[in-house]
Write an enzyme that holds these catalytic residues in place. Structure first.
Site, PDB file in Angstrom:
ATOM      1  N   ARG A  29       8.313   0.175  12.569  1.00  0.00           N
ATOM      2  CA  ARG A  29       7.660   1.313  13.217  1.00  0.00           C
ATOM      3  C   ARG A  29       8.205   1.626  14.607  1.00  0.00           C
ATOM      4  NH1 ARG A  29       1.236   0.719  11.867  1.00  0.00           N
ATOM      5  NH2 ARG A  29       1.419   0.496   9.595  1.00  0.00           N
ATOM      6  N   ASP A 102       1.049   2.528  16.586  1.00  0.00           N
ATOM      7  CA  ASP A 102       2.504   2.627  16.432  1.00  0.00           C
ATOM      8  C   ASP A 102       2.917   3.405  15.179  1.00  0.00           C
ATOM      9  OD1 ASP A 102       1.843   0.774  14.524  1.00  0.00           O
ATOM     10  OD2 ASP A 102       2.996  -0.874  15.396  1.00  0.00           O
ATOM     11  N   ASP A 103       1.931   3.929  14.428  1.00  0.00           N
ATOM     12  CA  ASP A 103       2.266   4.853  13.340  1.00  0.00           C
ATOM     13  C   ASP A 103       1.855   6.282  13.713  1.00  0.00           C
ATOM     14  OD1 ASP A 103      -0.424   4.298  13.140  1.00  0.00           O
ATOM     15  OD2 ASP A 103      -0.361   3.592  11.062  1.00  0.00           O
ATOM     16  N   ASP A 189     -11.720   0.443  18.233  1.00  0.00           N
ATOM     17  CA  ASP A 189     -12.019   1.858  18.485  1.00  0.00           C
ATOM     18  C   ASP A 189     -13.518   2.146  18.392  1.00  0.00           C
ATOM     19  OD1 ASP A 189     -11.962   1.454  15.724  1.00  0.00           O
ATOM     20  OD2 ASP A 189     -10.754   3.212  15.275  1.00  0.00           O
ATOM     21  N   HIS A 213      -3.792   8.858   9.629  1.00  0.00           N
ATOM     22  CA  HIS A 213      -3.462   8.888   8.198  1.00  0.00           C
ATOM     23  C   HIS A 213      -4.700   8.752   7.317  1.00  0.00           C
ATOM     24  CE1 HIS A 213      -3.817   4.537   8.210  1.00  0.00           C
ATOM     25  NE2 HIS A 213      -2.910   4.449   9.148  1.00  0.00           N
TER      26      HIS A 213
HETATM   27  N1  UDP Z   1      -1.726  -4.050  14.546  1.00  0.00           N
HETATM   28  C1  UDP Z   1      -1.717  -5.141  15.377  1.00  0.00           C
HETATM   29  N2  UDP Z   1      -1.735  -6.386  14.823  1.00  0.00           N
HETATM   30  C2  UDP Z   1      -1.739  -6.584  13.498  1.00  0.00           C
HETATM   31  C3  UDP Z   1      -1.756  -5.462  12.642  1.00  0.00           C
HETATM   32  C4  UDP Z   1      -1.765  -4.196  13.203  1.00  0.00           C
HETATM   33  O1  UDP Z   1      -1.688  -4.985  16.591  1.00  0.00           O
HETATM   34  O2  UDP Z   1      -1.737  -7.717  13.060  1.00  0.00           O
HETATM   35  C5  UDP Z   1      -1.712  -2.700  15.127  1.00  0.00           C
HETATM   36  C6  UDP Z   1      -0.606  -1.826  14.561  1.00  0.00           C
HETATM   37  O3  UDP Z   1       0.591  -2.030  15.264  1.00  0.00           O
HETATM   38  C7  UDP Z   1      -1.184  -0.441  14.717  1.00  0.00           C
HETATM   39  C8  UDP Z   1      -2.690  -0.664  14.557  1.00  0.00           C
HETATM   40  O4  UDP Z   1      -2.914  -2.055  14.804  1.00  0.00           O
HETATM   41  O5  UDP Z   1      -0.923   0.090  15.993  1.00  0.00           O
HETATM   42  C9  UDP Z   1      -3.192  -0.300  13.168  1.00  0.00           C
HETATM   43  O6  UDP Z   1      -2.461  -1.022  12.210  1.00  0.00           O
HETATM   44  P1  UDP Z   1      -2.113  -0.462  10.774  1.00  0.00           P
HETATM   45  O7  UDP Z   1      -1.568   0.925  10.910  1.00  0.00           O
HETATM   46  O8  UDP Z   1      -1.226  -1.461  10.095  1.00  0.00           O
HETATM   47  O9  UDP Z   1      -3.506  -0.475  10.015  1.00  0.00           O
HETATM   48  P2  UDP Z   1      -4.581   0.647   9.750  1.00  0.00           P
HETATM   49  O10 UDP Z   1      -5.786   0.173  10.490  1.00  0.00           O
HETATM   50  O11 UDP Z   1      -4.072   1.954  10.243  1.00  0.00           O
HETATM   51  O12 UDP Z   1      -4.752   0.630   8.278  1.00  0.00           O
HETATM   52 MN    MN Z   2      -2.237   2.846  10.592  1.00  0.00          MN
END
Ligand code: UDP
Ligand code: MN
Length: 273
Positions: A29, A102-103, A189, A213
């Protein structure tokens, strides 16, 4: 005619752009961000990670912060990062704290122009919700509703004005944010929403130009890309949830962020001409 609804005093330099990242994504990413929107906000963007990467430390001119939080997706460790982000913002003296994942792709000029319509000396919590009702906290064991609150989805990005961030200082600074997360046992959050809406009694202002997303990215129309503040992508079971933008081949640019960057900034060095 003087347009008093625009606070042109706010420039990119007044914004602390904070990106949460992790060791697991340092080679997937982060390079996309470093190649695209980071180039438009190099001095204002900081990355909060859990590892040391000397090459990226050089690429970002020392803007990678090793939070020493552990590299896992557990609530406690994500809250640990948010806590460090918030403390660094306070330290920075900037007028706005804007957090992203970071996405996310951050449309830097749009972020600036939207923040120009709010006064950083007032209390503002700007973001987008992804749920249809507020978080409800019940009293055990009677299940009596104690209170409810909204929160801005971290994965869409959100901004907090300095005035509000300073009011949160007694409850959230110096790592106290982590204690709050642990106390209510909710993600970073959501905990931010709890602190701002419930403890500070300030409401979230909906800014629909932030995107995560959790939405269907393809529903965003390219005619409106310039107006959006953030974009995202995800891949579940080999299906990509990405924006529909013309540009590079999907094998080369599966997230569509390189194409988006060229759509917005066609004169950028890696864009076809
Ligand atoms: N992240 C992190 N540690 C982890 C997994 C994720 O800091 O072990 C961060 C990741 O870099 C991103 C955010 O948490 O900025 C959300 O992660 P992800 O997009 O994988 O998961 P989501 O919650 O969107 O499904
Ligand atoms: Mn994500």
């Amino acid at each position: 005619v003087l347009d008093s609804s625009l606070n042109k005093n706010i420039t990119l330099d007044d914004i602390f752009i904070s990106v949460k990242t992790t060791k697991h994504y340092q080679y997937t990413r982060l390079p996309i961000i470093l190649k695209t929107w980071f180039q438009l906000a190099k001095d204002q963007t900081w990355f909060f990670t859990d590892t040391d990467n000397q090459q990226q430390q050089n690429q970002t001119n020392g803007h990678m912060v090793n939070t020493k939080c552990s590299a896992s997706h557990q609530r406690k460790h994500l809250c640990c990062k948010m806590s460090v982000e918030y403390d660094h913002f306070l330290e920075s003296g900037k007028k706005w704290f804007c957090h992203f994942d970071d996405d996310n792709y951050v449309n830097v000029p749009r972020l600036v122009s939207v923040l120009q319509t709010y006064n950083h000396q007032e209390d503002w919590y700007l973001g987008r919700t992804s749920v249809y009702e507020p978080v409800k906290i019940y009293k055990k064991p009677t299940n009596q509703l104690l209170f409810s609150f909204w929160f801005a989805t971290g994965g869409a990005g959100f901004c907090v004005s300095r005035s509000l961030a300073l009011k949160m200082l007694p409850v959230a600074s110096g790592g106290r944010f982590i204690s709050i997360c642990e106390g209510i046992r909710l993600p970073d959050d959501v905990s931010m929403g709890f602190i701002i809406e419930h403890l500070m009694k300030k409401n979230l202002t909906l800014v629909p130009e932030f995107h995560s997303h959790l939405e269907q990215m393809k529903l965003l129309m390219s005619e409106s890309f310039r107006d959006q503040i953030s974009f995202s992508y995800s891949k579940t079971k080999n299906v990509w949830n990405v924006i529909n933008v013309p540009g590079f081949d999907s094998r080369y640019d599966p997230t569509r962020f390189l194409s988006l960057h060229c759509f917005l900034f066609p004169h950028f060095k890696f864009c076809p001409r």
